[in-house]
Design a protein around this motif. Sequence first.
Motif, mmCIF file in Angstrom:
data_model
loop_
_atom_site.group_PDB
_atom_site.id
_atom_site.type_symbol
_atom_site.label_atom_id
_atom_site.label_comp_id
_atom_site.label_asym_id
_atom_site.label_seq_id
_atom_site.Cartn_x
_atom_site.Cartn_y
_atom_site.Cartn_z
ATOM 1 N N ALA A 68 0.758 -1.568 0.194
ATOM 2 C CA ALA A 68 -0.088 -0.184 0.252
ATOM 3 C C ALA A 68 0.572 1.670 -0.106
ATOM 4 C CB ALA A 68 -1.069 0.474 1.478
ATOM 5 N N GLN A 69 1.976 1.554 0.703
ATOM 6 C CA GLN A 69 2.740 2.160 0.904
ATOM 7 C C GLN A 69 3.704 2.897 -1.007
ATOM 8 O OE1 GLN A 69 5.837 1.251 4.364
ATOM 9 N NE2 GLN A 69 4.048 2.354 5.243
ATOM 10 N N ARG A 70 3.862 1.530 -1.240
ATOM 11 C CA ARG A 70 4.771 1.764 -2.327
ATOM 12 C C ARG A 70 3.201 2.393 -3.317
ATOM 13 N NH1 ARG A 70 9.863 -0.811 -2.798
ATOM 14 N NH2 ARG A 70 10.493 -1.829 -1.158
ATOM 15 N N GLN A 71 2.239 1.531 -3.755
ATOM 16 C CA GLN A 71 1.188 2.306 -4.549
ATOM 17 C C GLN A 71 1.034 3.661 -4.484
ATOM 18 O OE1 GLN A 71 -1.962 -0.983 -3.368
ATOM 19 N NE2 GLN A 71 -0.584 -1.689 -5.451
ATOM 20 N N GLN A 72 0.879 4.246 -2.776
ATOM 21 C CA GLN A 72 1.206 5.885 -2.926
ATOM 22 C C GLN A 72 1.765 6.289 -2.724
ATOM 23 O OE1 GLN A 72 0.507 6.380 1.810
ATOM 24 N NE2 GLN A 72 0.158 8.418 1.370
#
Length: 165
Positions: A68-72
């Motif tokens: 999720a952090q990488r997508q953000q």
Amino acid sequence: MTKSYPPTANTYRQEDIQQILQIAIARQVNDDEFTREQLAEIAAELEITPETLLAAEQDWMTRKGELAQRQQFNLCRQRQFQRKLSKYAIVNTFLVLINIVSAGALTWSLYVLLFWGLGLAMNAWKVYRPSEEEYEQAFQIWMRKHQLKQTVSVVWDRLNRAWQS
């Protein structure tokens, strides 16, 4: 009429078993959600200990959070590039118009257009086709900044509450 099954192998690799079970579970249940109890039952049937299941679940949650952090992070980089592209289009349109009105042809504005465009193209390459090492470095820097912002925000909120009391 009997149903004939294709010949099966006597042994399977672990990743083959995971894929087969994943497909079977997806076909068996119409609802995409399982309860924690159902997960524990499936693990028990596969002779997976509760400790191993808990560790796997925690690992999965960590990976899910990082994804999720990488997508953000990816979304943030793409938005920054889109802002740069918008600035490029607006400023260069204005410069080209000034150049055409003043000189009647593209002269000096073409150089600005090309050199700025080269920089923009290199930035696009970094955003959409980064090397793994470069991407990981940029992600780690972004994560540190993001964590620092969160820490400062929490401290600021606590100070505001303390002063208001």
